[in-house]
Enzyme design. Structure first.
Site, short mmCIF file in Angstrom:
data_model
loop_
_atom_site.label_atom_id
_atom_site.label_comp_id
_atom_site.label_asym_id
_atom_site.label_seq_id
_atom_site.Cartn_x
_atom_site.Cartn_y
_atom_site.Cartn_z
CG HIS A 50 61.76 -95.25 30.01
ND1 HIS A 50 62.85 -94.47 30.70
CD2 HIS A 50 61.16 -94.56 29.23
CE1 HIS A 50 62.33 -93.34 30.33
NE2 HIS A 50 61.40 -93.35 29.48
P1 TYD Z 1 63.57 -91.32 34.46
O1 TYD Z 1 62.40 -91.46 33.67
O2 TYD Z 1 64.13 -92.44 35.20
O3 TYD Z 1 64.66 -90.61 33.55
P2 TYD Z 1 65.45 -90.72 32.08
O4 TYD Z 1 64.55 -91.74 31.49
O5 TYD Z 1 65.59 -89.38 31.70
O6 TYD Z 1 66.70 -91.94 32.65
O7 TYD Z 1 62.82 -90.26 35.57
C1 TYD Z 1 64.01 -89.91 36.63
C2 TYD Z 1 63.09 -89.88 37.86
O8 TYD Z 1 62.05 -88.60 37.93
C3 TYD Z 1 62.15 -91.10 38.21
O9 TYD Z 1 62.18 -91.15 39.56
C4 TYD Z 1 60.78 -90.42 37.77
C5 TYD Z 1 60.98 -89.22 37.82
N1 TYD Z 1 60.04 -88.21 37.04
C6 TYD Z 1 58.99 -87.58 37.36
O10 TYD Z 1 58.58 -87.51 38.78
N2 TYD Z 1 58.21 -86.94 36.64
C7 TYD Z 1 58.52 -86.94 35.31
O11 TYD Z 1 57.80 -86.06 34.44
C8 TYD Z 1 59.59 -87.59 34.83
C9 TYD Z 1 60.00 -87.70 33.23
C10 TYD Z 1 60.32 -88.20 35.65
#
Ligand code: TYD
Length: 134
Positions: A50
């Site tokens: 992302h």
């Molecule tokens: P995600 O951003 O998809 O993880 P990565 O980029 O590391 O693969 O985040 C995973 C899940 O956690 C998603 O449902 C969003 C949630 N999340 C939060 O609730 N708070 C946060 O600060 C972050 C970074 C993620």
């Protein structure tokens, strides 16, 4: 053009071990509003995929390593985060992916704002389209 912005983080310490300091608006070039970390990651399970519309972050593996891949829509770059004093900036509008996590990886991320799903761009084609108009 390199997308890698390494931060000047000093690793202190002595025979007792290492000590690494991260400070608001000093070694970290913004005011930190949120800290999160990834643990229990797996080598064959990459994460990220992302970009953020506005959020700026800094990332460092405080243990272990992973391969950070970055993309601004034109240039691509990658760097092994493999030392507890090797911190990088993830600017807004940088598509980023984390790959090849070591079993002992703890990836610490500092962010300049609170979590906001609306700030995420999770579709690469949408990201490319937005970078064309930046
Ligand atoms: P995600 O951003 O998809 O993880 P990565 O980029 O590391 O693969 O985040 C995973 C899940 O956690 C998603 O449902 C969003 C949630 N999340 C939060 O609730 N708070 C946060 O600060 C972050 C970074 C993620």
């Amino acid at each position: 053009m390199s997308l890698i912005k390494l931060l000047d983080i000093k690793k202190l310490g002595d025979h007792r071990g290492h000590l690494v300091v991260l400070e608001n608006n000093k070694s970290i070039p913004f005011a930190i509003k949120r800290v999160y970390y990834l643990t229990g990651t797996q080598a064959g399970v990459p994460r990220g995929f992302h970009a953020h519309k506005e959020l700026t972050q800094a990332a460092v593996c405080v243990s272990g390593r992973c391969l950070m891949k970055m993309d601004d829509g034109i240039n691509k770059d990658e760097i092994w985060l493999d030392s507890s004093d090797k911190a990088i900036v993830i600017d807004k509008m940088i598509w980023h992916e984390m790959h090849e996590f070591s079993a002992d990886c703890v990836l610490l991320v500092l962010a300049d704002d609170y979590y906001d799903e609306e700030d995420y761009i999770r579709n690469y084609d949408v990201f490319l389209e937005l970078t064309k108009h930046a």
